[in-house]
Design an enzyme around this catalytic site. Structure first.
Site, mmCIF file in Angstrom:
data_model
loop_
_atom_site.group_PDB
_atom_site.id
_atom_site.type_symbol
_atom_site.label_atom_id
_atom_site.label_comp_id
_atom_site.label_asym_id
_atom_site.label_seq_id
_atom_site.Cartn_x
_atom_site.Cartn_y
_atom_site.Cartn_z
ATOM 1 N N ALA A 66 -64.270 -16.605 49.163
ATOM 2 C CA ALA A 66 -63.477 -15.610 48.440
ATOM 3 C C ALA A 66 -64.027 -15.526 47.022
ATOM 4 O O ALA A 66 -64.592 -16.492 46.512
ATOM 5 C CB ALA A 66 -62.024 -16.046 48.397
ATOM 6 N N GLY A 111 -64.215 -18.615 52.733
ATOM 7 C CA GLY A 111 -63.995 -17.368 53.474
ATOM 8 C C GLY A 111 -65.191 -16.951 54.308
ATOM 9 O O GLY A 111 -65.037 -16.232 55.309
ATOM 10 N N GLU A 114 -64.845 -18.862 57.405
ATOM 11 C CA GLU A 114 -63.683 -18.291 58.109
ATOM 12 C C GLU A 114 -64.045 -16.953 58.762
ATOM 13 O O GLU A 114 -63.611 -16.656 59.880
ATOM 14 C CB GLU A 114 -62.520 -18.128 57.128
ATOM 15 C CG GLU A 114 -61.941 -19.470 56.685
ATOM 16 C CD GLU A 114 -60.994 -19.349 55.499
ATOM 17 O OE1 GLU A 114 -61.423 -18.817 54.446
ATOM 18 O OE2 GLU A 114 -59.830 -19.767 55.618
ATOM 19 N N GLU A 134 -62.620 -25.353 49.719
ATOM 20 C CA GLU A 134 -61.426 -24.953 48.957
ATOM 21 C C GLU A 134 -60.720 -26.120 48.271
ATOM 22 O O GLU A 134 -60.225 -25.994 47.155
ATOM 23 C CB GLU A 134 -60.423 -24.229 49.867
ATOM 24 C CG GLU A 134 -60.860 -22.835 50.304
ATOM 25 C CD GLU A 134 -61.664 -22.833 51.586
ATOM 26 O OE1 GLU A 134 -62.162 -23.909 52.001
ATOM 27 O OE2 GLU A 134 -61.816 -21.754 52.183
HETATM 28 N N1 COA Z 1 -66.952 -16.103 44.036
HETATM 29 C C1 COA Z 1 -67.460 -15.424 42.988
HETATM 30 N N2 COA Z 1 -68.740 -15.570 42.582
HETATM 31 C C2 COA Z 1 -69.519 -16.441 43.245
HETATM 32 C C3 COA Z 1 -69.037 -17.183 44.338
HETATM 33 C C4 COA Z 1 -67.696 -16.987 44.743
HETATM 34 N N3 COA Z 1 -67.166 -17.614 45.785
HETATM 35 N N4 COA Z 1 -70.051 -17.977 44.797
HETATM 36 C C5 COA Z 1 -71.106 -17.725 44.000
HETATM 37 N N5 COA Z 1 -70.786 -16.805 43.072
HETATM 38 C C6 COA Z 1 -71.645 -16.260 42.017
HETATM 39 C C7 COA Z 1 -71.905 -17.291 40.929
HETATM 40 O O1 COA Z 1 -70.837 -17.304 39.988
HETATM 41 C C8 COA Z 1 -73.193 -16.774 40.342
HETATM 42 O O2 COA Z 1 -72.899 -15.690 39.502
HETATM 43 P P1 COA Z 1 -73.676 -15.530 38.074
HETATM 44 O O3 COA Z 1 -75.127 -15.362 38.459
HETATM 45 O O4 COA Z 1 -73.064 -14.296 37.496
HETATM 46 O O5 COA Z 1 -73.414 -16.781 37.309
HETATM 47 C C9 COA Z 1 -73.941 -16.216 41.563
HETATM 48 O O6 COA Z 1 -72.937 -15.996 42.553
HETATM 49 C C10 COA Z 1 -74.952 -17.196 42.125
HETATM 50 O O7 COA Z 1 -74.299 -18.419 42.384
HETATM 51 P P2 COA Z 1 -74.804 -19.834 41.791
HETATM 52 O O8 COA Z 1 -73.635 -20.772 41.784
HETATM 53 O O9 COA Z 1 -75.524 -19.638 40.513
HETATM 54 O O10 COA Z 1 -75.858 -20.250 42.927
HETATM 55 P P3 COA Z 1 -76.282 -21.727 43.342
HETATM 56 O O11 COA Z 1 -77.449 -21.569 44.250
HETATM 57 O O12 COA Z 1 -76.426 -22.595 42.159
HETATM 58 O O13 COA Z 1 -75.036 -22.290 44.215
HETATM 59 C C11 COA Z 1 -73.284 -22.156 45.861
HETATM 60 C C12 COA Z 1 -74.667 -21.646 45.408
HETATM 61 C C13 COA Z 1 -72.862 -21.326 47.067
HETATM 62 C C14 COA Z 1 -73.377 -23.638 46.237
HETATM 63 C C15 COA Z 1 -72.286 -21.986 44.693
HETATM 64 O O14 COA Z 1 -72.381 -20.641 44.209
HETATM 65 C C16 COA Z 1 -70.850 -22.236 45.058
HETATM 66 O O15 COA Z 1 -70.445 -23.377 45.200
HETATM 67 N N6 COA Z 1 -70.050 -21.153 45.237
HETATM 68 C C17 COA Z 1 -68.644 -21.267 45.489
HETATM 69 C C18 COA Z 1 -68.372 -21.691 46.904
HETATM 70 C C19 COA Z 1 -66.881 -21.863 47.125
HETATM 71 O O16 COA Z 1 -66.234 -22.725 46.553
HETATM 72 N N7 COA Z 1 -66.313 -20.999 47.996
HETATM 73 C C20 COA Z 1 -64.932 -21.031 48.349
HETATM 74 C C21 COA Z 1 -64.165 -20.095 47.501
HETATM 75 S S1 COA Z 1 -62.423 -20.115 47.911
#
Ligand code: COA
Length: 260
Positions: A66, A111, A114, A134
């Site tokens: 999400a 998500g 999911e 989460e």
């Molecule tokens: N919601 C909003 N933005 C997100 C996102 C999410 N769930 N996941 C990634 N992004 C955005 C980041 O903020 C970043 O934006 P920016 O370039 O403007 O800073 C961009 O996507 C790239 O992500 P980044 O974190 O820089 O990539 P990474 O390779 O270092 O890490 C992940 C990748 C997937 C491990 C990491 O982005 C992450 O942990 N995301 C969240 C996952 C999560 O907790 N999901 C459940 C949500 S309820």
């Protein structure tokens, strides 16, 4: 139909749906849910659509969950509504009566995992990573993860993933039954389309009754589920495709299904 957050291409009877917010790793926001809802409603009544492939734009993510930016500002009622609308969309996909294949081309987190579980089948690139992180944000899954994961892989394994909040690779995901098959990254798109086409070529009414029997039956006591199965079996025997399928077998030829 054109969308802001989705790319949609029809290849014969297969609809290829690409979640398209690559700069946010295809994170699910309200706009994406309303567009997915419209897309699924359209696919439900379009006899020209027999199967779907769902994937993510870019090379890095299927869906990274999400949209946390949107999530962060929600109050309790807003969050409840966000979860309920996501659940409705994923439920509609699961109950579409047409097979959907998640082509997991990278991170499938929260998500994203999911969404993949709401699809009928899941193929993942060997580079993909899946998880339900989460808990580390101080929340729980809101789009069915606490329910579908346990139903798919068993409560013990589901709890380990849900409470741990970590990520697993595609090979481990296949081992525990979270995905159906690992595919080399370069072959994922073509393999998903090939599988979708295979399913799209099957008699669509039998496919729908089968999906109905499995999904609706899973929520019923066995006796009622078996009654449902027998009823749908009876219904399948009323179709032109059943006559054609059985006749073609007896005549030792390939069947030509008409979808009636
Ligand atoms: N919601 C909003 N933005 C997100 C996102 C999410 N769930 N996941 C990634 N992004 C955005 C980041 O903020 C970043 O934006 P920016 O370039 O403007 O800073 C961009 O996507 C790239 O992500 P980044 O974190 O820089 O990539 P990474 O390779 O270092 O890490 C992940 C990748 C997937 C491990 C990491 O982005 C992450 O942990 N995301 C969240 C996952 C999560 O907790 N999901 C459940 C949500 S309820």
């Amino acid at each position: 139909m054109t969308f802001e957050t989705l790319l949609v291409e029809q290849h014969g009877t297969v609809l290829l749906v690409t979640l398209n917010r690559p700069r946010a790793l295809n994170a699910l926001n309200g706009k994406m849910f309303s567009e997915l809802s419209a897309l699924i409603a359209g696919a439900a009544i379009d006899a020209g659509v027999r199967a779907l492939v769902v994937t993510g734009a870019g090379t890095k993510a299927f869906v990274a969950g999400a949209d946390i930016t949107e999530l962060a500002s929600l109050d309790a009622e807003g969050a409840r509504h966000f979860a309920a609308s996501g659940q409705a969309v994923f439920g509609a996909l699961e109950r579409l009566g047409k097979p959907s294949i998640a082509a997991i081309n990278g991170f499938a987190l929260g998500g994203g995992c999911e969404l993949a579980m709401a699809c009928t089948l899941r193929l993942a690139a060997d580079t993909a990573e899946l998880g339900q992180p989460e808990v580390d944000l101080g929340i729980i899954p809101g789009f069915g993860g606490s329910q579908r994961l346990a139903r798919l892989i068993g409560r013990g394994r589901a709890l380990a993933l849900l409470l741990g909040g970590g990520r697993i690779g595609a090979v481990e995901a296949e081992r525990i039954g979270l995905i159906n098959r690992v595919v080399p990254e370069a072959e994922l798109a073509s393999e998903a389309m090939r599988l979708a086409q295979q399913l799209a070529d099957k008699p669509p009414l039998a496919v729908r009754y089968l999906l109905n029997a499995v999904y609706a039956g899973a929520d019923l006591p066995l006796e009622q589920a078996l009654l449902l199965e027998a009823t749908l079996f009876g219904l399948s025997a009323s179709t032109a495709d059943m006559k054609e399928g059985t006749r073609a077998f007896l005549e030792k030829r390939k069947p030509t299904f008409t979808g009636r």
